[in-house]
Design a protein around this motif. Structure first.
Motif, PDB file in Angstrom:
ATOM      1  N   GLY A  18       0.811  -1.219   0.000  1.00  0.00           N
ATOM      2  CA  GLY A  18       0.000   0.000   0.000  1.00  0.00           C
ATOM      3  C   GLY A  18       0.838   1.259   0.000  1.00  0.00           C
ATOM      4  O   GLY A  18       0.449   2.278  -0.575  1.00  0.00           O
ATOM      5  N   SER A  19       2.020   1.203   0.607  1.00  0.00           N
ATOM      6  CA  SER A  19       2.876   2.389   0.662  1.00  0.00           C
ATOM      7  C   SER A  19       3.360   2.810  -0.721  1.00  0.00           C
ATOM      8  O   SER A  19       3.750   3.954  -0.919  1.00  0.00           O
ATOM      9  N   ALA A  20       3.320   1.911  -1.683  1.00  0.00           N
ATOM     10  CA  ALA A  20       3.745   2.241  -3.046  1.00  0.00           C
ATOM     11  C   ALA A  20       2.681   3.040  -3.802  1.00  0.00           C
ATOM     12  O   ALA A  20       2.953   3.580  -4.865  1.00  0.00           O
ATOM     13  N   PHE A  21       1.474   3.102  -3.259  1.00  0.00           N
ATOM     14  CA  PHE A  21       0.378   3.787  -3.937  1.00  0.00           C
ATOM     15  C   PHE A  21      -0.043   5.053  -3.204  1.00  0.00           C
ATOM     16  O   PHE A  21      -1.224   5.390  -3.142  1.00  0.00           O
ATOM     17  N   GLY A  22       0.939   5.762  -2.672  1.00  0.00           N
ATOM     18  CA  GLY A  22       0.669   6.963  -1.899  1.00  0.00           C
ATOM     19  C   GLY A  22      -0.010   8.074  -2.670  1.00  0.00           C
ATOM     20  O   GLY A  22      -0.711   8.891  -2.087  1.00  0.00           O
ATOM     21  N   ARG A  23       0.160   8.112  -3.976  1.00  0.00           N
ATOM     22  CA  ARG A  23      -0.464   9.190  -4.759  1.00  0.00           C
ATOM     23  C   ARG A  23      -1.962   8.958  -4.963  1.00  0.00           C
ATOM     24  O   ARG A  23      -2.659   9.854  -5.418  1.00  0.00           O
ATOM     25  N   PHE A  26      -4.574   9.574   0.597  1.00  0.00           N
ATOM     26  CA  PHE A  26      -3.722  10.187   1.613  1.00  0.00           C
ATOM     27  C   PHE A  26      -3.296   9.204   2.706  1.00  0.00           C
ATOM     28  O   PHE A  26      -2.217   9.329   3.262  1.00  0.00           O
ATOM     29  N   MET A  27      -4.122   8.217   3.011  1.00  0.00           N
ATOM     30  CA  MET A  27      -3.737   7.249   4.044  1.00  0.00           C
ATOM     31  C   MET A  27      -2.572   6.381   3.560  1.00  0.00           C
ATOM     32  O   MET A  27      -1.695   6.029   4.339  1.00  0.00           O
ATOM     33  N   LEU A  28      -2.581   6.035   2.289  1.00  0.00           N
ATOM     34  CA  LEU A  28      -1.469   5.268   1.734  1.00  0.00           C
ATOM     35  C   LEU A  28      -0.223   6.131   1.650  1.00  0.00           C
ATOM     36  O   LEU A  28       0.896   5.628   1.797  1.00  0.00           O
ATOM     37  N   ASP A  29      -0.409   7.422   1.433  1.00  0.00           N
ATOM     38  CA  ASP A  29       0.725   8.340   1.412  1.00  0.00           C
ATOM     39  C   ASP A  29       1.407   8.374   2.773  1.00  0.00           C
ATOM     40  O   ASP A  29       2.631   8.465   2.857  1.00  0.00           O
ATOM     41  N   ASN A  30       0.635   8.280   3.833  1.00  0.00           N
ATOM     42  CA  ASN A  30       1.225   8.223   5.178  1.00  0.00           C
ATOM     43  C   ASN A  30       2.143   7.018   5.314  1.00  0.00           C
ATOM     44  O   ASN A  30       3.202   7.099   5.920  1.00  0.00           O
ATOM     45  N   LYS A  35       9.588   3.617   5.087  1.00  0.00           N
ATOM     46  CA  LYS A  35      10.395   2.603   4.386  1.00  0.00           C
ATOM     47  C   LYS A  35      11.411   1.946   5.313  1.00  0.00           C
ATOM     48  O   LYS A  35      11.571   0.731   5.308  1.00  0.00           O
ATOM     49  N   VAL A  36      12.102   2.739   6.108  1.00  0.00           N
ATOM     50  CA  VAL A  36      13.106   2.191   7.030  1.00  0.00           C
ATOM     51  C   VAL A  36      12.427   1.282   8.051  1.00  0.00           C
ATOM     52  O   VAL A  36      12.942   0.207   8.383  1.00  0.00           O
ATOM     53  N   HIS A  37      11.258   1.673   8.511  1.00  0.00           N
ATOM     54  CA  HIS A  37      10.529   0.871   9.490  1.00  0.00           C
ATOM     55  C   HIS A  37      10.074  -0.450   8.880  1.00  0.00           C
ATOM     56  O   HIS A  37      10.087  -1.492   9.549  1.00  0.00           O
ATOM     57  N   PHE A  38       9.655  -0.407   7.609  1.00  0.00           N
ATOM     58  CA  PHE A  38       9.267  -1.648   6.940  1.00  0.00           C
ATOM     59  C   PHE A  38      10.450  -2.601   6.836  1.00  0.00           C
ATOM     60  O   PHE A  38      10.309  -3.800   7.035  1.00  0.00           O
ATOM     61  N   VAL A  39      11.617  -2.069   6.515  1.00  0.00           N
ATOM     62  CA  VAL A  39      12.811  -2.925   6.433  1.00  0.00           C
ATOM     63  C   VAL A  39      13.085  -3.568   7.791  1.00  0.00           C
ATOM     64  O   VAL A  39      13.317  -4.775   7.880  1.00  0.00           O
ATOM     65  N   ALA A  40      13.016  -2.783   8.858  1.00  0.00           N
ATOM     66  CA  ALA A  40      13.268  -3.318  10.204  1.00  0.00           C
ATOM     67  C   ALA A  40      12.230  -4.377  10.575  1.00  0.00           C
ATOM     68  O   ALA A  40      12.576  -5.443  11.099  1.00  0.00           O
ATOM     69  N   ALA A  41      10.966  -4.107  10.290  1.00  0.00           N
ATOM     70  CA  ALA A  41       9.906  -5.066  10.618  1.00  0.00           C
ATOM     71  C   ALA A  41      10.032  -6.337   9.780  1.00  0.00           C
ATOM     72  O   ALA A  41       9.801  -7.443  10.284  1.00  0.00           O
TER      73      ALA A  41
END
Length: 143
Positions: A18-23, A26-30, A35-41
């Motif tokens: 979903g983060s790839a469809f931020g445009r 607005f919730m996906l834009d959040n 990205k760094v948090h996704f890598v850690a998780a």
């Protein structure tokens, strides 16, 4: 124990996608800010799956973490030209405007931005109509 871990991992992957469809919303834009948090998780998920002896799931999580790191984070540190230097004497022009969401003075705002040519532009109360009508300055101010 593996089923709850798999469900949490799938929820994480769904948020990552979903983060790839931020445009689009607005919730996906959040989500695109994490990205760094996704890598850690994803790395944490990989370790959990490894301890649960779920090798395929562990490798999937590690692969997504590595791919996200390589595509979304690593380029921040590999700018071959270095930071872009301004030709000014260190002054920064900042323009902030509350456009009033119900206003339709799109051309007036575009003209003002082109006249001031700020280094940083902040617009408050912008909705989809405003974004659609500010396409003329989108190349210079993409965010």
């Amino acid at each position: 124990m593996a089923v709850p871990a798999k469900l949490l991992f799938l929820a994480l992957v769904l948020m990552w996608v979903g983060s790839a469809f931020g445009r689009t919303h607005f919730m996906l834009d959040n989500l695109s800010s994490f990205k760094v948090h996704f890598v850690a998780a994803l790395l944490f998920s990989s370790v959990v799956f490894w301890f649960l002896r779920q090798a395929r799931w562990a490798l999937s999580a590690a692969g997504l973490a590595a791919g996200t790191w390589a595509v979304a984070i690593l380029p921040w540190y590999l700018d071959a030209d270095g930071p872009e230097q301004s030709s000014t004497s260190g002054n920064i022009r900042v323009m902030i405007s509350n456009v009033l969401v119900h206003s339709s003075s799109y051309d007036r705002m575009v003209d003002g931005v082109l006249e001031v040519a700020p280094d940083i532009l902040g617009l408050v109360e912008v909705d989809r109509d405003w974004i659609d009508n500010l396409r003329e300055i989108e190349a210079e101010y993409p965010f």
